[in-house]
Design a protein around this motif. Sequence first.
Motif, PDB file in Angstrom:
ATOM      1  N   TRP A  65       0.829  -1.211   0.000  1.00  0.00           N
ATOM      2  CA  TRP A  65       0.000   0.000   0.000  1.00  0.00           C
ATOM      3  C   TRP A  65       0.862   1.259   0.000  1.00  0.00           C
ATOM      4  O   TRP A  65       0.546   2.242  -0.650  1.00  0.00           O
ATOM      5  N   ASP A  66       1.925   1.210   0.800  1.00  0.00           N
ATOM      6  CA  ASP A  66       2.617   2.447   1.144  1.00  0.00           C
ATOM      7  C   ASP A  66       4.115   2.452   0.837  1.00  0.00           C
ATOM      8  O   ASP A  66       4.831   3.333   1.277  1.00  0.00           O
ATOM      9  N   LYS A  67       4.577   1.494   0.089  1.00  0.00           N
ATOM     10  CA  LYS A  67       6.002   1.466  -0.245  1.00  0.00           C
ATOM     11  C   LYS A  67       6.246   2.469  -1.359  1.00  0.00           C
ATOM     12  O   LYS A  67       5.556   2.440  -2.384  1.00  0.00           O
ATOM     13  N   PRO A  68       7.194   3.376  -1.181  1.00  0.00           N
ATOM     14  CA  PRO A  68       7.418   4.384  -2.227  1.00  0.00           C
ATOM     15  C   PRO A  68       7.927   3.740  -3.514  1.00  0.00           C
ATOM     16  O   PRO A  68       8.589   2.703  -3.492  1.00  0.00           O
ATOM     17  N   ALA A  69       7.570   4.355  -4.628  1.00  0.00           N
ATOM     18  CA  ALA A  69       8.040   3.867  -5.925  1.00  0.00           C
ATOM     19  C   ALA A  69       9.567   3.882  -5.920  1.00  0.00           C
ATOM     20  O   ALA A  69      10.195   4.793  -5.374  1.00  0.00           O
ATOM     21  N   ARG A  70      10.144   2.899  -6.519  1.00  0.00           N
ATOM     22  CA  ARG A  70      11.597   2.798  -6.537  1.00  0.00           C
ATOM     23  C   ARG A  70      12.182   3.765  -7.554  1.00  0.00           C
ATOM     24  O   ARG A  70      11.605   4.032  -8.603  1.00  0.00           O
ATOM     25  N   SER A  71      13.345   4.257  -7.234  1.00  0.00           N
ATOM     26  CA  SER A  71      13.985   5.223  -8.121  1.00  0.00           C
ATOM     27  C   SER A  71      14.899   4.561  -9.148  1.00  0.00           C
ATOM     28  O   SER A  71      15.420   5.219 -10.028  1.00  0.00           O
ATOM     29  N   ALA A  72      15.087   3.258  -9.023  1.00  0.00           N
ATOM     30  CA  ALA A  72      15.946   2.539  -9.970  1.00  0.00           C
ATOM     31  C   ALA A  72      15.314   2.579 -11.359  1.00  0.00           C
ATOM     32  O   ALA A  72      14.101   2.695 -11.496  1.00  0.00           O
ATOM     33  N   PRO A  73      16.118   2.497 -12.397  1.00  0.00           N
ATOM     34  CA  PRO A  73      15.552   2.506 -13.753  1.00  0.00           C
ATOM     35  C   PRO A  73      14.662   1.279 -13.987  1.00  0.00           C
ATOM     36  O   PRO A  73      14.873   0.225 -13.391  1.00  0.00           O
ATOM     37  N   GLU A 129       4.116 -11.688 -16.294  1.00  0.00           N
ATOM     38  CA  GLU A 129       5.416 -11.011 -16.326  1.00  0.00           C
ATOM     39  C   GLU A 129       5.243  -9.498 -16.448  1.00  0.00           C
ATOM     40  O   GLU A 129       5.959  -8.731 -15.799  1.00  0.00           O
ATOM     41  N   GLY A 130       4.289  -9.066 -17.255  1.00  0.00           N
ATOM     42  CA  GLY A 130       4.022  -7.631 -17.379  1.00  0.00           C
ATOM     43  C   GLY A 130       3.542  -7.029 -16.071  1.00  0.00           C
ATOM     44  O   GLY A 130       3.957  -5.926 -15.681  1.00  0.00           O
ATOM     45  N   THR A 131       2.671  -7.749 -15.377  1.00  0.00           N
ATOM     46  CA  THR A 131       2.180  -7.282 -14.081  1.00  0.00           C
ATOM     47  C   THR A 131       3.314  -7.225 -13.061  1.00  0.00           C
ATOM     48  O   THR A 131       3.430  -6.270 -12.289  1.00  0.00           O
ATOM     49  N   VAL A 138       6.274   0.260  -9.467  1.00  0.00           N
ATOM     50  CA  VAL A 138       5.277   1.201  -8.965  1.00  0.00           C
ATOM     51  C   VAL A 138       4.827   0.884  -7.541  1.00  0.00           C
ATOM     52  O   VAL A 138       4.643   1.781  -6.725  1.00  0.00           O
ATOM     53  N   LEU A 139       4.636  -0.399  -7.231  1.00  0.00           N
ATOM     54  CA  LEU A 139       4.085  -0.789  -5.934  1.00  0.00           C
ATOM     55  C   LEU A 139       5.079  -1.539  -5.054  1.00  0.00           C
ATOM     56  O   LEU A 139       4.696  -2.124  -4.041  1.00  0.00           O
ATOM     57  N   GLY A 140       6.332  -1.553  -5.446  1.00  0.00           N
ATOM     58  CA  GLY A 140       7.330  -2.235  -4.631  1.00  0.00           C
ATOM     59  C   GLY A 140       7.121  -3.729  -4.568  1.00  0.00           C
ATOM     60  O   GLY A 140       7.410  -4.353  -3.558  1.00  0.00           O
ATOM     61  N   GLY A 141       6.591  -4.313  -5.639  1.00  0.00           N
ATOM     62  CA  GLY A 141       6.353  -5.753  -5.677  1.00  0.00           C
ATOM     63  C   GLY A 141       7.631  -6.542  -5.502  1.00  0.00           C
ATOM     64  O   GLY A 141       8.730  -6.031  -5.687  1.00  0.00           O
ATOM     65  N   GLY A 142       7.472  -7.799  -5.160  1.00  0.00           N
ATOM     66  CA  GLY A 142       8.627  -8.622  -4.842  1.00  0.00           C
ATOM     67  C   GLY A 142       9.164  -9.458  -5.987  1.00  0.00           C
ATOM     68  O   GLY A 142       9.983 -10.339  -5.762  1.00  0.00           O
ATOM     69  N   HIS A 143       8.711  -9.216  -7.211  1.00  0.00           N
ATOM     70  CA  HIS A 143       9.142 -10.033  -8.353  1.00  0.00           C
ATOM     71  C   HIS A 143       9.666  -9.136  -9.471  1.00  0.00           C
ATOM     72  O   HIS A 143       9.383  -7.952  -9.513  1.00  0.00           O
ATOM     73  N   ILE A 144      10.423  -9.757 -10.370  1.00  0.00           N
ATOM     74  CA  ILE A 144      10.843  -9.056 -11.584  1.00  0.00           C
ATOM     75  C   ILE A 144      10.350  -9.855 -12.788  1.00  0.00           C
ATOM     76  O   ILE A 144      10.094 -11.056 -12.687  1.00  0.00           O
TER      77      ILE A 144
END
Length: 195
Positions: A65-73, A129-131, A138-144
């Motif tokens: 919910w509240d993890k900031p968007a990552r700044s990595a490319p 994979e797209g999700t 955007v949501l700090g998900g745990g997968h790539i």
Amino acid sequence: MRRSPVFHQVPVLPVVVPLAAAVLVVLLWFLRRRGRLSVPRASVALALCVYAAGVVANTVFPIYWDKPARSAPWSSYLVVVPFADYEVADAVMNVLVFVPVGILVPLVLVRVSWGRVSGAAAMFSAVIEGTQYVTAHVLGGGHIADVNDLIFNVLGGALGFAVFSVLSRVPVIDDVVRQFRWHDVDRRAARVEAR
């Protein structure tokens, strides 16, 4: 000692279960509208929904919910080089997870072929994979997103279809499978397309 921030995860079950239930209702409505609703066909719809919900729950979550968007490319959440640093255990798991696609999709499609089943596996995997790609950034998900997952998922779908095709050649099993199919299939035409 500095403590790591604690982020709040989106709960899995309250999201996935209602979505799966809604899809199940739509599938049952579809079968009923076409006069094809039966217990075996409804069980295929249920299996599809439970399977898809399980895959989504295990491949898209956790999201926060509240993890900031990552700044990595954005490129840091995407693996596009096949077979580089890809573990055998991951390959086997991705194959096994997609075997049900190769078994369930032929029960639903009007015309069944290797291309159609592999295409369905590829589409389902590409959506996952797209999700993963979007939620990781955007949501700090745990997968790539990983092209290797896509490759081995499609291989798993093809393996499932191979099992389905072999079992469907046994007349007794084929008679049972016909009860679960959503469409009538001419046996001779089905054998030609499965080749």
